[in-house]
Design a protein around this motif. Structure first.
Motif, PDB file in Angstrom:
ATOM      1  N   ALA A  27      58.500 -54.511 -59.451  1.00 40.09           N
ATOM      2  CA  ALA A  27      59.021 -53.157 -59.293  1.00 40.09           C
ATOM      3  C   ALA A  27      57.901 -52.143 -59.113  1.00 40.09           C
ATOM      4  CB  ALA A  27      59.863 -52.777 -60.510  1.00 40.09           C
ATOM      5  N   TYR A  28      58.106 -51.231 -58.191  1.00 38.73           N
ATOM      6  CA  TYR A  28      57.135 -50.158 -57.977  1.00 38.73           C
ATOM      7  C   TYR A  28      57.230 -49.172 -59.124  1.00 38.73           C
ATOM      8  CZ  TYR A  28      54.536 -46.324 -55.954  1.00 38.73           C
ATOM      9  OH  TYR A  28      53.613 -45.323 -55.748  1.00 38.73           O
ATOM     10  N   ASN A  29      56.070 -48.807 -59.672  1.00 40.39           N
ATOM     11  CA  ASN A  29      55.996 -47.819 -60.737  1.00 40.39           C
ATOM     12  C   ASN A  29      55.141 -46.657 -60.236  1.00 40.39           C
ATOM     13  OD1 ASN A  29      54.877 -46.401 -63.122  1.00 40.39           O
ATOM     14  ND2 ASN A  29      55.902 -48.007 -64.297  1.00 40.39           N
ATOM     15  N   PRO A  30      55.739 -45.502 -59.983  1.00 44.05           N
ATOM     16  CA  PRO A  30      54.967 -44.405 -59.400  1.00 44.05           C
ATOM     17  C   PRO A  30      53.852 -43.899 -60.304  1.00 44.05           C
ATOM     18  CG  PRO A  30      57.197 -43.699 -59.999  1.00 44.05           C
ATOM     19  CD  PRO A  30      57.169 -45.174 -60.114  1.00 44.05           C
ATOM     20  N   ALA A  31      53.988 -44.030 -61.610  1.00 40.23           N
ATOM     21  CA  ALA A  31      52.908 -43.604 -62.503  1.00 40.23           C
ATOM     22  C   ALA A  31      51.699 -44.526 -62.364  1.00 40.23           C
ATOM     23  CB  ALA A  31      53.396 -43.579 -63.950  1.00 40.23           C
ATOM     24  N   ALA A  32      51.964 -45.813 -62.167  1.00 42.48           N
ATOM     25  CA  ALA A  32      50.875 -46.768 -61.953  1.00 42.48           C
ATOM     26  C   ALA A  32      50.346 -46.678 -60.530  1.00 42.48           C
ATOM     27  CB  ALA A  32      51.346 -48.190 -62.239  1.00 42.48           C
TER      28      ALA A  32
ATOM     29  N   ALA B 117      70.437 -39.942 -60.887  1.00 45.93           N
ATOM     30  CA  ALA B 117      68.988 -39.982 -60.715  1.00 45.93           C
ATOM     31  C   ALA B 117      68.342 -40.769 -61.853  1.00 45.93           C
ATOM     32  CB  ALA B 117      68.427 -38.563 -60.687  1.00 45.93           C
ATOM     33  N   ALA B 118      67.417 -41.646 -61.513  1.00 46.55           N
ATOM     34  CA  ALA B 118      66.660 -42.409 -62.506  1.00 46.55           C
ATOM     35  C   ALA B 118      65.527 -43.123 -61.794  1.00 46.55           C
ATOM     36  CB  ALA B 118      67.557 -43.414 -63.223  1.00 46.55           C
ATOM     37  N   GLN B 119      64.393 -43.288 -62.478  1.00 44.57           N
ATOM     38  CA  GLN B 119      63.303 -44.065 -61.911  1.00 44.57           C
ATOM     39  C   GLN B 119      62.459 -44.663 -63.023  1.00 44.57           C
ATOM     40  OE1 GLN B 119      60.673 -41.749 -59.444  1.00 44.57           O
ATOM     41  NE2 GLN B 119      59.734 -40.683 -61.158  1.00 44.57           N
ATOM     42  N   TRP B 120      61.809 -45.780 -62.726  1.00 42.50           N
ATOM     43  CA  TRP B 120      60.959 -46.473 -63.694  1.00 42.50           C
ATOM     44  C   TRP B 120      59.531 -45.977 -63.518  1.00 42.50           C
ATOM     45  CZ3 TRP B 120      57.655 -51.165 -63.004  1.00 42.50           C
ATOM     46  CH2 TRP B 120      57.204 -51.667 -64.235  1.00 42.50           C
ATOM     47  N   ASP B 121      59.052 -45.162 -64.477  1.00 45.95           N
ATOM     48  CA  ASP B 121      57.699 -44.617 -64.363  1.00 45.95           C
ATOM     49  C   ASP B 121      56.994 -44.583 -65.714  1.00 45.95           C
ATOM     50  OD1 ASP B 121      59.118 -42.621 -65.599  1.00 45.95           O
ATOM     51  OD2 ASP B 121      58.689 -41.067 -64.107  1.00 45.95           O
ATOM     52  N   THR B 122      57.468 -45.390 -66.659  1.00 42.52           N
ATOM     53  CA  THR B 122      56.843 -45.454 -67.971  1.00 42.52           C
ATOM     54  C   THR B 122      55.818 -46.586 -68.020  1.00 42.52           C
ATOM     55  OG1 THR B 122      58.634 -46.876 -68.765  1.00 42.52           O
ATOM     56  CG2 THR B 122      58.861 -44.514 -69.129  1.00 42.52           C
ATOM     57  N   VAL B 123      54.973 -46.571 -69.052  1.00 39.18           N
ATOM     58  CA  VAL B 123      53.995 -47.645 -69.255  1.00 39.18           C
ATOM     59  C   VAL B 123      54.698 -48.791 -69.984  1.00 39.18           C
ATOM     60  CG1 VAL B 123      51.803 -48.302 -70.306  1.00 39.18           C
ATOM     61  CG2 VAL B 123      52.114 -45.985 -69.397  1.00 39.18           C
ATOM     62  N   PRO B 124      54.710 -49.995 -69.424  1.00 40.48           N
ATOM     63  CA  PRO B 124      55.377 -51.114 -70.091  1.00 40.48           C
ATOM     64  C   PRO B 124      54.698 -51.437 -71.421  1.00 40.48           C
ATOM     65  CG  PRO B 124      54.880 -51.639 -67.797  1.00 40.48           C
ATOM     66  CD  PRO B 124      54.153 -50.373 -68.113  1.00 40.48           C
TER      67      PRO B 124
ATOM     68  N   LEU C  19      47.401 -41.914 -72.493  1.00 37.61           N
ATOM     69  CA  LEU C  19      46.173 -41.986 -71.706  1.00 37.61           C
ATOM     70  C   LEU C  19      46.341 -42.886 -70.488  1.00 37.61           C
ATOM     71  CD1 LEU C  19      43.497 -42.342 -74.542  1.00 37.61           C
ATOM     72  CD2 LEU C  19      44.040 -40.297 -73.197  1.00 37.61           C
ATOM     73  N   ILE C  20      47.037 -44.001 -70.675  1.00 43.21           N
ATOM     74  CA  ILE C  20      47.258 -44.937 -69.567  1.00 43.21           C
ATOM     75  C   ILE C  20      48.072 -44.264 -68.466  1.00 43.21           C
ATOM     76  CG2 ILE C  20      48.361 -47.108 -68.917  1.00 43.21           C
ATOM     77  CD1 ILE C  20      47.832 -47.977 -71.903  1.00 43.21           C
ATOM     78  N   ARG C  21      49.141 -43.610 -68.871  1.00 39.34           N
ATOM     79  CA  ARG C  21      50.025 -42.988 -67.873  1.00 39.34           C
ATOM     80  C   ARG C  21      49.323 -41.858 -67.124  1.00 39.34           C
ATOM     81  NH1 ARG C  21      54.168 -39.548 -66.602  1.00 39.34           N
ATOM     82  NH2 ARG C  21      56.043 -40.580 -65.772  1.00 39.34           N
ATOM     83  N   GLU C  22      48.416 -41.195 -67.813  1.00 37.09           N
ATOM     84  CA  GLU C  22      47.707 -40.061 -67.197  1.00 37.09           C
ATOM     85  C   GLU C  22      46.429 -40.492 -66.484  1.00 37.09           C
ATOM     86  OE1 GLU C  22      47.153 -37.538 -70.548  1.00 37.09           O
ATOM     87  OE2 GLU C  22      49.323 -37.267 -70.854  1.00 37.09           O
ATOM     88  N   HIS C  23      46.132 -41.790 -66.465  1.00 36.77           N
ATOM     89  CA  HIS C  23      44.938 -42.324 -65.791  1.00 36.77           C
ATOM     90  C   HIS C  23      43.659 -41.697 -66.332  1.00 36.77           C
ATOM     91  CE1 HIS C  23      47.467 -44.343 -62.764  1.00 36.77           C
ATOM     92  NE2 HIS C  23      48.209 -43.247 -62.817  1.00 36.77           N
ATOM     93  N   ARG C  24      43.609 -41.563 -67.655  1.00 37.26           N
ATOM     94  CA  ARG C  24      42.429 -41.003 -68.303  1.00 37.26           C
ATOM     95  C   ARG C  24      41.594 -42.106 -68.924  1.00 37.26           C
ATOM     96  NH1 ARG C  24      45.094 -36.914 -72.295  1.00 37.26           N
ATOM     97  NH2 ARG C  24      42.924 -36.702 -73.010  1.00 37.26           N
TER      98      ARG C  24
END
Length: 392
Positions: A277-282, A309-316, A377-382
């Motif tokens: 699955a595509y994850n836009p946050a990743a 509306a719904a989308q998968w954009d969380t950190v697993p 931090l992971i989700r924000e690419h820090r």
């Protein structure tokens, strides 16, 4: 929105959450969950832990109350696998037909048996369902010794459970430490220590070569180990057969979906272990085999099918209980180039994982603040925090 007819294939977390989310988002028309499993939907994480040890009952691991499904007008069809998936209907092994305008594939994954002599013997066990867990517990009650092949999370959890049932357990670990490729050496060593503390024997850098009569295991080192039962914990394979039959796009052995769980064909959705699955946050597609992500992806598929509306954009992320120790892990899960282990003053510890200078994962033991902080931090690419900030 006109009435729709939804069929969900699979009764695991992704399937059940898809059906319920569809209804809760206003989806109308008939809803069927069709499953090969004979048991009503249940929680899978306890199968290698408290349920395997007999500490919880089948009722206590139920995933959903059947009365709730009836109230939502969701029909559950059990013990009848789907044999054919067409453009607008499924046909089960019993010959029943269920037409649909939309379909969610939540077919999950199945345990892999290595292509080795004797590994396909029915007496060599795998652990995936409520029934295989119950059968393993029954076998353990008659066994003095067991060999677990594989030192992943399921293998380690099951090994401790079998040991607590009074079985002398040996784990074949193909790497120098458990979970080496996923978590790194610094995390693998504490896990090895926990296994030792539970009376589990760990054979490092040892792989299975053959099983004879289900009770004689030969390793790549030439050792011939006698045992009463063998459990394969050697990974899983996504069940993509129906998706291939329907002509859905398959990538790296999984059904390719976007962030809304839409497949390559209109009206077909997929969620859970079976998808890439595509994850836009990743910023990329990810394969995930975590229970919580199955629930999340299923909900997104159901809401999308209902037009919401719904989308998968969380950190697993997931938790693993190895005896009395709990690991908490959040990560994109597709690799790292640096792992930093930091101990805390209270016995807890954290491993930060980075790739190209930014955090891509965090693993904690008794360091909940780092777990929560790490996901952000992971989700924000820090970058991972400086050493002095890592354990609080």
């Amino acid at each position: 929105m006109g009435a729709q007819n939804l069929v969900v294939i699979g009764s695991g977390p992704a399937g059940v959450s898809a059906a319920r989310a569809y209804r809760e988002a206003g989806g109308t028309g008939g809803v069927h969950i069709v499953s090969a499993d004979h048991d009503r939907p249940y929680l899978r994480p306890p199968l290698s832990k408290d349920f395997l040890r007999g500490e919880t009952t089948q009722e206590e691991i139920s995933l959903v109350d059947e009365e709730v499904l009836r109230d939502q007008d969701i029909r559950l069809v059990l013990g009848d696998p789907v044999a054919q998936l067409g453009d607008d209907r499924i046909v089960t092994a019993a010959g029943r037909e269920y037409p649909f305008t939309q379909c969610v594939l939540a077919t999950g994954a199945e345990p892999m048996r290595p292509d080795l002599p004797g590994a396909d013997d029915p007496s060599v066990r795998v652990l995936r369902s409520r029934r295989t867990s119950s059968a393993l517990r029954d076998a353990a009650r008659k066994a003095d010794a067991a060999i677990v092949v594989g030192a992943g999370f399921i293998g380690c959890e099951a090994a401790v459970s079998l040991s607590r049932l009074g079985v002398q357990v040996t784990v074949l670990c193909p790497d120098p430490a458990p979970q080496l490729n996923r978590l790194g050496r610094d995390a693998g060593e504490p896990i090895a220590g926990w296994l030792h503390g539970e009376g589990v024997r760990l054979l490092r850098e040892t792989s299975l070569r053959s099983v004879t009569d289900g009770c004689h295991v030969r390793t790549d080192a030439g050792a011939d180990l006698a045992t009463d039962l063998v459990l394969l914990a050697t990974g899983v394979r996504p069940r993509v057969g129906l998706a291939e039959q329907a002509g859905l796009a398959i990538e790296h052995g999984r059904v390719r979906v976007d962030e809304r769980m839409r497949t390559s064909r209109p009206g077909f959705f997929a969620a859970g272990d079976v998808v890439l699955a595509y994850n836009p946050a990743a910023g990329r597609a990810l394969p995930v085999e975590h229970w919580g992500e199955g629930l999340a992806m299923g909900e997104i598929a159901g809401r999308t099918a209902a037009g919401a509306a719904a989308q998968w954009d969380t950190v697993p992320g997931f938790w693993s209980e190895i005896g009395d120790h709990t690991l908490k892990y959040a990560a994109w899960g597709d690799g790292f180039d640096r792992a930093q282990f930091v101990s805390g003053d209270d016995g807890g510890w954290t491993v930060w994982y980075e790739r190209d200078g930014v955090a891509v994962g965090v693993l904690t033991h008794e360091a909940d603040a780092d777990y929560e902080r790490g996901s952000a931090l992971i989700r924000e690419h820090r970058p991972a925090p400086a050493d002095r900030e890592k354990i609080r």
